[in-house]
Write a protein that holds these residues in place. Sequence first.
Motif, PDB file in Angstrom:
ATOM      1  N   LEU A  27     -12.140   6.999  24.710  1.00  0.00           N
ATOM      2  CA  LEU A  27     -13.045   7.848  25.492  1.00  0.00           C
ATOM      3  C   LEU A  27     -12.268   8.920  26.245  1.00  0.00           C
ATOM      4  O   LEU A  27     -12.748  10.050  26.396  1.00  0.00           O
ATOM      5  CB  LEU A  27     -13.874   7.002  26.460  1.00  0.00           C
ATOM      6  CG  LEU A  27     -14.968   6.165  25.815  1.00  0.00           C
ATOM      7  CD1 LEU A  27     -15.548   5.170  26.822  1.00  0.00           C
ATOM      8  CD2 LEU A  27     -16.070   7.046  25.228  1.00  0.00           C
ATOM      9  N   GLY A  28     -11.078   8.596  26.709  1.00  0.00           N
ATOM     10  CA  GLY A  28     -10.234   9.589  27.369  1.00  0.00           C
ATOM     11  C   GLY A  28      -9.928  10.756  26.462  1.00  0.00           C
ATOM     12  O   GLY A  28      -9.882  11.909  26.907  1.00  0.00           O
ATOM     13  N   PHE A  29      -9.728  10.489  25.181  1.00  0.00           N
ATOM     14  CA  PHE A  29      -9.453  11.552  24.219  1.00  0.00           C
ATOM     15  C   PHE A  29     -10.729  12.312  23.852  1.00  0.00           C
ATOM     16  O   PHE A  29     -10.806  13.525  24.009  1.00  0.00           O
ATOM     17  CB  PHE A  29      -8.795  10.974  22.954  1.00  0.00           C
ATOM     18  CG  PHE A  29      -8.619  11.982  21.853  1.00  0.00           C
ATOM     19  CD1 PHE A  29      -7.613  12.937  21.926  1.00  0.00           C
ATOM     20  CD2 PHE A  29      -9.449  11.977  20.748  1.00  0.00           C
ATOM     21  CE1 PHE A  29      -7.447  13.877  20.916  1.00  0.00           C
ATOM     22  CE2 PHE A  29      -9.296  12.911  19.736  1.00  0.00           C
ATOM     23  CZ  PHE A  29      -8.289  13.862  19.812  1.00  0.00           C
ATOM     24  N   ALA A  94     -11.391  24.451  22.022  1.00  0.00           N
ATOM     25  CA  ALA A  94     -10.930  23.108  21.645  1.00  0.00           C
ATOM     26  C   ALA A  94      -9.408  23.086  21.521  1.00  0.00           C
ATOM     27  O   ALA A  94      -8.756  22.138  21.981  1.00  0.00           O
ATOM     28  CB  ALA A  94     -11.580  22.674  20.333  1.00  0.00           C
ATOM     29  N   LEU A  95      -8.837  24.121  20.927  1.00  0.00           N
ATOM     30  CA  LEU A  95      -7.376  24.213  20.815  1.00  0.00           C
ATOM     31  C   LEU A  95      -6.746  24.233  22.202  1.00  0.00           C
ATOM     32  O   LEU A  95      -5.764  23.525  22.456  1.00  0.00           O
ATOM     33  CB  LEU A  95      -6.985  25.469  20.031  1.00  0.00           C
ATOM     34  CG  LEU A  95      -5.490  25.792  19.976  1.00  0.00           C
ATOM     35  CD1 LEU A  95      -4.697  24.660  19.337  1.00  0.00           C
ATOM     36  CD2 LEU A  95      -5.275  27.103  19.229  1.00  0.00           C
ATOM     37  N   HIS A  96      -7.301  24.999  23.109  1.00  0.00           N
ATOM     38  CA  HIS A  96      -6.788  25.065  24.478  1.00  0.00           C
ATOM     39  C   HIS A  96      -6.825  23.682  25.137  1.00  0.00           C
ATOM     40  O   HIS A  96      -5.856  23.268  25.785  1.00  0.00           O
ATOM     41  CB  HIS A  96      -7.604  26.075  25.286  1.00  0.00           C
ATOM     42  CG  HIS A  96      -7.221  26.128  26.732  1.00  0.00           C
ATOM     43  ND1 HIS A  96      -6.064  26.741  27.164  1.00  0.00           N
ATOM     44  CD2 HIS A  96      -7.828  25.631  27.832  1.00  0.00           C
ATOM     45  CE1 HIS A  96      -5.977  26.609  28.481  1.00  0.00           C
ATOM     46  NE2 HIS A  96      -7.035  25.940  28.905  1.00  0.00           N
ATOM     47  N   THR A 100      -3.495  21.753  26.305  1.00  0.00           N
ATOM     48  CA  THR A 100      -3.405  21.448  27.730  1.00  0.00           C
ATOM     49  C   THR A 100      -3.166  19.957  27.962  1.00  0.00           C
ATOM     50  O   THR A 100      -2.457  19.568  28.890  1.00  0.00           O
ATOM     51  CB  THR A 100      -4.672  21.920  28.469  1.00  0.00           C
ATOM     52  OG1 THR A 100      -4.792  23.343  28.307  1.00  0.00           O
ATOM     53  CG2 THR A 100      -4.639  21.592  29.941  1.00  0.00           C
ATOM     54  N   ALA A 101      -3.736  19.127  27.097  1.00  0.00           N
ATOM     55  CA  ALA A 101      -3.554  17.674  27.201  1.00  0.00           C
ATOM     56  C   ALA A 101      -2.205  17.215  26.644  1.00  0.00           C
ATOM     57  O   ALA A 101      -1.887  16.028  26.685  1.00  0.00           O
ATOM     58  CB  ALA A 101      -4.694  16.950  26.486  1.00  0.00           C
ATOM     59  N   GLY A 102      -1.425  18.150  26.108  1.00  0.00           N
ATOM     60  CA  GLY A 102      -0.112  17.801  25.573  1.00  0.00           C
ATOM     61  C   GLY A 102      -0.163  17.122  24.215  1.00  0.00           C
ATOM     62  O   GLY A 102       0.779  16.444  23.818  1.00  0.00           O
ATOM     63  N   TYR A 118      -5.484  20.353  12.818  1.00  0.00           N
ATOM     64  CA  TYR A 118      -5.330  18.948  12.450  1.00  0.00           C
ATOM     65  C   TYR A 118      -4.484  18.240  13.497  1.00  0.00           C
ATOM     66  O   TYR A 118      -3.434  18.741  13.904  1.00  0.00           O
ATOM     67  CB  TYR A 118      -4.683  18.820  11.071  1.00  0.00           C
ATOM     68  CG  TYR A 118      -5.499  19.479   9.989  1.00  0.00           C
ATOM     69  CD1 TYR A 118      -6.551  18.800   9.395  1.00  0.00           C
ATOM     70  CD2 TYR A 118      -5.242  20.788   9.594  1.00  0.00           C
ATOM     71  CE1 TYR A 118      -7.327  19.411   8.420  1.00  0.00           C
ATOM     72  CE2 TYR A 118      -6.015  21.407   8.623  1.00  0.00           C
ATOM     73  CZ  TYR A 118      -7.053  20.722   8.040  1.00  0.00           C
ATOM     74  OH  TYR A 118      -7.830  21.325   7.088  1.00  0.00           O
ATOM     75  N   LEU A 119      -4.935  17.058  13.920  1.00  0.00           N
ATOM     76  CA  LEU A 119      -4.236  16.273  14.921  1.00  0.00           C
ATOM     77  C   LEU A 119      -4.610  14.807  14.767  1.00  0.00           C
ATOM     78  O   LEU A 119      -5.349  14.448  13.845  1.00  0.00           O
ATOM     79  CB  LEU A 119      -4.587  16.782  16.329  1.00  0.00           C
ATOM     80  CG  LEU A 119      -6.069  16.802  16.688  1.00  0.00           C
ATOM     81  CD1 LEU A 119      -6.288  16.365  18.121  1.00  0.00           C
ATOM     82  CD2 LEU A 119      -6.590  18.237  16.516  1.00  0.00           C
ATOM     83  N   ARG A 120      -4.109  13.973  15.656  1.00  0.00           N
ATOM     84  CA  ARG A 120      -4.382  12.533  15.622  1.00  0.00           C
ATOM     85  C   ARG A 120      -4.971  12.106  16.957  1.00  0.00           C
ATOM     86  O   ARG A 120      -4.552  12.591  18.005  1.00  0.00           O
ATOM     87  CB  ARG A 120      -3.107  11.745  15.372  1.00  0.00           C
ATOM     88  CG  ARG A 120      -2.417  12.159  14.108  1.00  0.00           C
ATOM     89  CD  ARG A 120      -2.106  10.984  13.233  1.00  0.00           C
ATOM     90  NE  ARG A 120      -1.973  11.467  11.865  1.00  0.00           N
ATOM     91  CZ  ARG A 120      -2.754  11.062  10.875  1.00  0.00           C
ATOM     92  NH1 ARG A 120      -3.669  10.156  11.081  1.00  0.00           N
ATOM     93  NH2 ARG A 120      -2.597  11.527   9.669  1.00  0.00           N
ATOM     94  N   ASP A 121      -5.925  11.179  16.905  1.00  0.00           N
ATOM     95  CA  ASP A 121      -6.456  10.606  18.143  1.00  0.00           C
ATOM     96  C   ASP A 121      -5.503   9.500  18.598  1.00  0.00           C
ATOM     97  O   ASP A 121      -4.503   9.210  17.915  1.00  0.00           O
ATOM     98  CB  ASP A 121      -7.913  10.162  17.965  1.00  0.00           C
ATOM     99  CG  ASP A 121      -8.104   8.864  17.200  1.00  0.00           C
ATOM    100  OD1 ASP A 121      -7.119   8.185  16.818  1.00  0.00           O
ATOM    101  OD2 ASP A 121      -9.270   8.499  16.978  1.00  0.00           O
ATOM    102  N   PRO A 122      -5.753   8.868  19.744  1.00  0.00           N
ATOM    103  CA  PRO A 122      -4.814   7.843  20.233  1.00  0.00           C
ATOM    104  C   PRO A 122      -4.643   6.633  19.307  1.00  0.00           C
ATOM    105  O   PRO A 122      -3.651   5.918  19.414  1.00  0.00           O
ATOM    106  CB  PRO A 122      -5.435   7.398  21.565  1.00  0.00           C
ATOM    107  CG  PRO A 122      -6.243   8.559  22.004  1.00  0.00           C
ATOM    108  CD  PRO A 122      -6.781   9.167  20.736  1.00  0.00           C
TER     109      PRO A 122
END
Length: 164
Positions: A27-29, A94-96, A100-102, A118-122
Amino acid sequence: MSQSPAVAAGTRIGHVHLKVADLDRALGFYCGVLGFELMQRMGSGAAFISAGGYHHHIGLNTWESKGGSPPPPGTTGLFHTAILYPTRPALADALHRVLTAGIALDGASDHGVSEALYLRDPDQNGVELYWDKPKEQWPLGPDGKLAMFTKRLDVEALLKQREA
């Protein structure tokens, strides 16, 4: 294999339901970083989140995965969840949020028909954040058929499109 009639043109993917190891972390992500809204939470077992008040676009649960680890590379399963943004400035926002969240990007591509991050969730689930270009801009080959490609996306130029 015989060809079935095509599926109805209005058919779409309604939601995705992800197994996660830690509901609060997920949920944090999805809510804290990407900005989805929590619609309903069922204790530490499940949560349903949305964009714009829909019942849910993403379900998150720990029913079979609490404290679990991601599947090892080379196994079958979900490659990524794709989240469609309505405009290029919305994708830039969304990119920002992600930067910003590192959170590191795995990649950023222009596919001719869309621009994608493209990225990964926790939980190491693949996540694609994208917007579709207007159909009139889609690339066509000499035969008039769709000719998608993958080129590097200029993320700095995308960030400049961010709505203030």
